[in-house]
Design a protein around this motif. Structure first.
Motif, PDB file in Angstrom:
ATOM      1  N   GLY A 285       5.137  16.242  64.364  1.00  0.00           N
ATOM      2  CA  GLY A 285       4.397  16.718  63.056  1.00  0.00           C
ATOM      3  C   GLY A 285       4.703  16.634  62.137  1.00  0.00           C
ATOM      4  O   GLY A 285       6.025  17.168  61.878  1.00  0.00           O
ATOM      5  N   ILE A 286       3.738  18.007  61.323  1.00  0.00           N
ATOM      6  CA  ILE A 286       3.782  18.394  60.045  1.00  0.00           C
ATOM      7  C   ILE A 286       3.345  19.702  60.596  1.00  0.00           C
ATOM      8  O   ILE A 286       2.480  19.825  61.318  1.00  0.00           O
ATOM      9  CB  ILE A 286       3.451  18.876  58.632  1.00  0.00           C
ATOM     10  CG1 ILE A 286       1.793  17.708  58.981  1.00  0.00           C
ATOM     11  CG2 ILE A 286       4.752  16.661  58.590  1.00  0.00           C
ATOM     12  CD1 ILE A 286       1.934  16.887  57.199  1.00  0.00           C
ATOM     13  N   VAL A 287       3.994  21.129  59.531  1.00  0.00           N
ATOM     14  CA  VAL A 287       2.867  22.725  59.675  1.00  0.00           C
ATOM     15  C   VAL A 287       3.042  22.529  58.339  1.00  0.00           C
ATOM     16  O   VAL A 287       3.164  22.322  57.208  1.00  0.00           O
ATOM     17  CB  VAL A 287       3.594  23.258  60.092  1.00  0.00           C
ATOM     18  CG1 VAL A 287       3.895  24.999  60.068  1.00  0.00           C
ATOM     19  CG2 VAL A 287       3.958  23.722  62.011  1.00  0.00           C
ATOM     20  N   ILE A 288       1.361  22.985  58.295  1.00  0.00           N
ATOM     21  CA  ILE A 288       1.258  23.349  57.143  1.00  0.00           C
ATOM     22  C   ILE A 288       0.482  24.874  57.086  1.00  0.00           C
ATOM     23  O   ILE A 288      -0.437  25.402  57.536  1.00  0.00           O
ATOM     24  CB  ILE A 288      -0.793  22.662  56.495  1.00  0.00           C
ATOM     25  CG1 ILE A 288      -0.230  20.930  56.579  1.00  0.00           C
ATOM     26  CG2 ILE A 288      -1.544  22.773  55.817  1.00  0.00           C
ATOM     27  CD1 ILE A 288      -1.730  20.196  56.484  1.00  0.00           C
ATOM     28  N   GLU A 289       0.799  25.117  55.854  1.00  0.00           N
ATOM     29  CA  GLU A 289       0.585  26.860  56.180  1.00  0.00           C
ATOM     30  C   GLU A 289      -0.801  27.241  55.839  1.00  0.00           C
ATOM     31  O   GLU A 289      -0.326  27.004  54.440  1.00  0.00           O
ATOM     32  CB  GLU A 289       1.839  28.030  55.588  1.00  0.00           C
ATOM     33  CG  GLU A 289       3.258  28.204  56.847  1.00  0.00           C
ATOM     34  CD  GLU A 289       4.468  28.253  56.000  1.00  0.00           C
ATOM     35  OE1 GLU A 289       3.866  28.939  54.927  1.00  0.00           O
ATOM     36  OE2 GLU A 289       5.625  27.392  56.113  1.00  0.00           O
ATOM     37  N   ALA A 290      -1.267  27.994  56.022  1.00  0.00           N
ATOM     38  CA  ALA A 290      -2.652  28.802  55.659  1.00  0.00           C
ATOM     39  C   ALA A 290      -3.537  29.623  55.812  1.00  0.00           C
ATOM     40  O   ALA A 290      -2.857  30.329  57.169  1.00  0.00           O
ATOM     41  CB  ALA A 290      -3.726  27.099  55.633  1.00  0.00           C
ATOM     42  N   SER A 291      -4.166  30.303  55.096  1.00  0.00           N
ATOM     43  CA  SER A 291      -4.584  31.327  55.454  1.00  0.00           C
ATOM     44  C   SER A 291      -5.832  31.482  56.814  1.00  0.00           C
ATOM     45  O   SER A 291      -6.644  30.209  56.941  1.00  0.00           O
ATOM     46  CB  SER A 291      -5.795  31.653  54.180  1.00  0.00           C
ATOM     47  OG  SER A 291      -5.149  31.973  53.358  1.00  0.00           O
ATOM     48  N   GLU A 292      -5.750  31.961  57.842  1.00  0.00           N
ATOM     49  CA  GLU A 292      -6.823  32.065  58.948  1.00  0.00           C
ATOM     50  C   GLU A 292      -7.639  31.625  58.653  1.00  0.00           C
ATOM     51  O   GLU A 292      -8.591  32.724  57.646  1.00  0.00           O
ATOM     52  CB  GLU A 292      -6.332  33.502  59.807  1.00  0.00           C
ATOM     53  CG  GLU A 292      -6.180  33.459  61.095  1.00  0.00           C
ATOM     54  CD  GLU A 292      -6.543  34.241  62.159  1.00  0.00           C
ATOM     55  OE1 GLU A 292      -5.377  34.087  62.979  1.00  0.00           O
ATOM     56  OE2 GLU A 292      -6.604  35.372  61.146  1.00  0.00           O
ATOM     57  N   GLY A 293      -8.609  31.152  59.761  1.00  0.00           N
ATOM     58  CA  GLY A 293     -10.056  31.393  59.172  1.00  0.00           C
ATOM     59  C   GLY A 293     -10.648  29.648  57.785  1.00  0.00           C
ATOM     60  O   GLY A 293     -11.887  29.556  58.067  1.00  0.00           O
ATOM     61  N   ARG A 294      -8.996  29.272  57.690  1.00  0.00           N
ATOM     62  CA  ARG A 294      -9.938  28.482  56.487  1.00  0.00           C
ATOM     63  C   ARG A 294     -10.536  26.935  57.110  1.00  0.00           C
ATOM     64  O   ARG A 294      -9.504  26.546  58.654  1.00  0.00           O
ATOM     65  CB  ARG A 294      -8.557  27.748  55.984  1.00  0.00           C
ATOM     66  CG  ARG A 294      -8.634  26.284  54.251  1.00  0.00           C
ATOM     67  CD  ARG A 294      -7.427  27.017  53.770  1.00  0.00           C
ATOM     68  NE  ARG A 294      -8.280  28.099  52.533  1.00  0.00           N
ATOM     69  CZ  ARG A 294      -7.336  28.178  51.343  1.00  0.00           C
ATOM     70  NH1 ARG A 294      -5.990  27.409  51.748  1.00  0.00           N
ATOM     71  NH2 ARG A 294      -8.158  29.646  50.856  1.00  0.00           N
ATOM     72  N   GLN A 295     -11.563  26.598  56.360  1.00  0.00           N
ATOM     73  CA  GLN A 295     -11.615  25.113  57.310  1.00  0.00           C
ATOM     74  C   GLN A 295     -10.513  24.097  57.414  1.00  0.00           C
ATOM     75  O   GLN A 295      -9.347  23.436  57.598  1.00  0.00           O
ATOM     76  CB  GLN A 295     -12.676  24.335  56.378  1.00  0.00           C
ATOM     77  CG  GLN A 295     -13.633  25.110  56.773  1.00  0.00           C
ATOM     78  CD  GLN A 295     -14.901  24.665  56.187  1.00  0.00           C
ATOM     79  OE1 GLN A 295     -14.508  23.346  55.774  1.00  0.00           O
ATOM     80  NE2 GLN A 295     -16.544  24.617  57.013  1.00  0.00           N
ATOM     81  N   VAL A 296     -10.602  22.754  58.946  1.00  0.00           N
ATOM     82  CA  VAL A 296      -9.466  21.801  59.135  1.00  0.00           C
ATOM     83  C   VAL A 296     -10.715  20.644  59.210  1.00  0.00           C
ATOM     84  O   VAL A 296     -11.603  20.941  59.681  1.00  0.00           O
ATOM     85  CB  VAL A 296      -8.719  22.454  61.024  1.00  0.00           C
ATOM     86  CG1 VAL A 296      -7.965  20.810  60.483  1.00  0.00           C
ATOM     87  CG2 VAL A 296      -7.739  23.405  60.569  1.00  0.00           C
ATOM     88  N   LYS A 297     -10.100  20.063  58.487  1.00  0.00           N
ATOM     89  CA  LYS A 297     -11.171  18.991  57.762  1.00  0.00           C
ATOM     90  C   LYS A 297     -10.534  17.535  58.056  1.00  0.00           C
ATOM     91  O   LYS A 297      -9.053  17.499  58.498  1.00  0.00           O
ATOM     92  CB  LYS A 297     -11.616  18.647  56.488  1.00  0.00           C
ATOM     93  CG  LYS A 297     -12.019  19.891  55.929  1.00  0.00           C
ATOM     94  CD  LYS A 297     -12.469  19.372  54.565  1.00  0.00           C
ATOM     95  CE  LYS A 297     -12.631  20.885  53.434  1.00  0.00           C
ATOM     96  NZ  LYS A 297     -13.585  20.530  52.695  1.00  0.00           N
ATOM     97  N   SER A 298     -11.250  16.867  59.206  1.00  0.00           N
ATOM     98  CA  SER A 298     -10.727  15.308  59.318  1.00  0.00           C
ATOM     99  C   SER A 298     -10.112  14.529  58.481  1.00  0.00           C
ATOM    100  O   SER A 298     -10.851  14.443  57.208  1.00  0.00           O
ATOM    101  CB  SER A 298     -11.954  14.438  60.176  1.00  0.00           C
ATOM    102  OG  SER A 298     -11.405  13.584  60.601  1.00  0.00           O
ATOM    103  N   ILE A 299      -9.106  14.279  58.566  1.00  0.00           N
ATOM    104  CA  ILE A 299      -8.961  13.208  57.509  1.00  0.00           C
ATOM    105  C   ILE A 299      -9.545  11.529  57.549  1.00  0.00           C
ATOM    106  O   ILE A 299      -9.247  11.161  56.578  1.00  0.00           O
ATOM    107  CB  ILE A 299      -7.186  13.006  57.778  1.00  0.00           C
ATOM    108  CG1 ILE A 299      -7.099  11.896  59.203  1.00  0.00           C
ATOM    109  CG2 ILE A 299      -6.250  13.510  58.381  1.00  0.00           C
ATOM    110  CD1 ILE A 299      -5.051  10.959  59.520  1.00  0.00           C
ATOM    111  N   ALA A 300      -9.936  11.148  57.905  1.00  0.00           N
ATOM    112  CA  ALA A 300     -11.021   9.609  58.204  1.00  0.00           C
ATOM    113  C   ALA A 300     -11.969   9.899  59.599  1.00  0.00           C
ATOM    114  O   ALA A 300     -11.785  11.424  60.329  1.00  0.00           O
ATOM    115  CB  ALA A 300     -10.020   8.910  58.459  1.00  0.00           C
ATOM    116  N   SER A 301     -12.633   9.112  59.207  1.00  0.00           N
ATOM    117  CA  SER A 301     -14.329   8.757  60.223  1.00  0.00           C
ATOM    118  C   SER A 301     -13.330   8.776  61.431  1.00  0.00           C
ATOM    119  O   SER A 301     -12.440   8.687  61.763  1.00  0.00           O
ATOM    120  CB  SER A 301     -14.665   8.003  59.250  1.00  0.00           C
ATOM    121  OG  SER A 301     -15.016   8.247  58.090  1.00  0.00           O
TER     122      SER A 301
END
Length: 382
Positions: A285-301
């Motif tokens: 897969g891939i890694v997305i470097e992001a701030s801790e606590g930021r929302q992770v959102k579903s890519i589709a229904s």
């Protein structure tokens, strides 16, 4: 004291009593929260001292790390819920203050208009309908005048009723604002305690992770750990896939949206798919470097099929999108959805973290079709 004054005094006494009860309960709640925090800090300190003395093995440390990261997830979710409540409270207060200002302006305008009407009525004098009947030359004219004064009287009564209603609502809004302010103060205190608890658990995790990394320092041990973690994820995905097949839910899949799916978290995307990770283990897969606590959102229904802790991947959510397509979200700080929950594109399903033994906050993301890993870079709108 007339009846209206008595009712108003009774209402004020009731409001003051409610506020006093709320403040008292908040004081006890805050004291209880602080006591719980102190107990938690002492408990975590004792655990680390025990670990240091006993020299726990890698398997024991993995189990402790798993429990620690689950507890961090619960604390982070509670803090996220409190922050949502804070935002809602502030939104409600803003709406109430806007209504309060509107009511004040309406009351001032109504007072001016009623005063003007009363002055006009006083200057015109009180009409004696008997005199109007004797001195009126035409019956039609008299009827028109009578109708006019009835209309004026009715309109004036309607304005007075409206004025009374606005005054009563203003008193209610003022009381609601005071209550919301007290609730906000309690929420802020809860938030501070939750932050402190979360920090304590994160420090405990850091110490546990450092000891675990010492146990698996060699390359061979690290490769074995990665292979074991990958196998755990494959088994979880396979289990979720079989559950999706049994459910036979009709969902659209992802094929029609290839190349246009949203990135699940805001951050720096590292295209790692297919690259060598360590030894013969490659990135799926891939890694997305992001701030801790930021929302992770579903890519589709879709539907959440898995939401739990996995070795090497930490707190993981797996979403079924239908027709064999699934998306995987790992290394989360907290899981906001549970297995069985339905989601739509853009729904917050987790918070970015560093669970699974990560040294920095990021989201690990995969897309799979019938168990086979696909390159997310070909599916996301990067």
């Amino acid at each position: 004291m007339n009846n209206k004054q008595y009712q108003r005094m009774a209402m004020l006494r009731h409001i003051l009593l409610c506020m006093l009860m709320l403040i008292t309960s908040d004081v006890f709640a805050q004291a209880s929260d602080q006591q719980k925090l102190a107990e938690l800090q002492a408990q975590l300190k004792q655990r680390q001292e025990t670990l240091k003395a006993n020299q726990a093995n890698a398997q024991e440390l993995q189990e402790i790390l798993a429990e620690s990261e689950r507890q961090i997830g619960q604390a982070a979710k509670a803090l996220n819920d409190t922050q949502q409540s804070l935002s809602e409270n502030q939104r409600q207060q803003a709406a109430l203050r806007e209504e309060q200002q509107t009511l004040k302006e309406a009351i001032v305008a109504q007072q001016s208009m009623l005063a003007s009407q009363l002055r006009s009525a006083f200057m015109a004098g009180h009409y004696d309908y008997a005199k109007m009947m004797f001195y009126q030359q035409e019956a039609k004219s008299f009827e028109r005048v009578l109708t006019y004064y009835k209309y004026v009287s009715k309109a004036r009564k309607a304005e007075i009723d409206k004025f009374k209603k606005n005054v009563a609502r203003l008193e209610q809004v003022n009381a609601e604002l005071e209550q919301k302010a007290s609730e906000l103060e309690a929420l802020l205190a809860t938030q501070e305690n939750q932050k402190s608890a979360l920090q304590a658990r994160q420090q405990d995790r850091e110490q546990t992770l450092a000891r675990l990394n010492q146990k698996i320092a060699s390359d061979a041990e690290q490769v074995r750990e990665l292979q074991a973690s990958e196998q755990s994820l494959i088994e979880a995905i396979d289990q979720a896939r079989r559950a999706a097949e049994r459910a036979k839910q009709k969902m659209a899949g992802l094929a029609q949206s290839k190349g246009r799916l949203p990135v699940p978290a805001d951050g720096k995307v590292r295209r790692l798919f297919g690259e060598r990770r360590q030894g013969q283990v490659r990135w799926k897969g891939i890694v997305i470097e992001a701030s801790e606590g930021r929302q992770v959102k579903s890519i589709a229904s879709g539907q959440v099929l898995y939401a739990n802790w996995l070795k090497g991947f930490g707190l993981v959510t797996i979403v079924d999108h239908g027709k064999g397509y699934m998306s995987v979200y790992g290394h989360n700080q907290a899981l906001l959805k549970q297995a069985g929950d339905r989601v739509v594109q853009g729904d917050a399903i987790a918070l970015v973290g560093q669970s699974g033994g990560q040294s920095y906050p990021n989201l690990y993301f995969e897309i799979r079709h019938k168990g086979k890993a696909l390159n997310p870079a070909s599916w996301l709108a990067l």
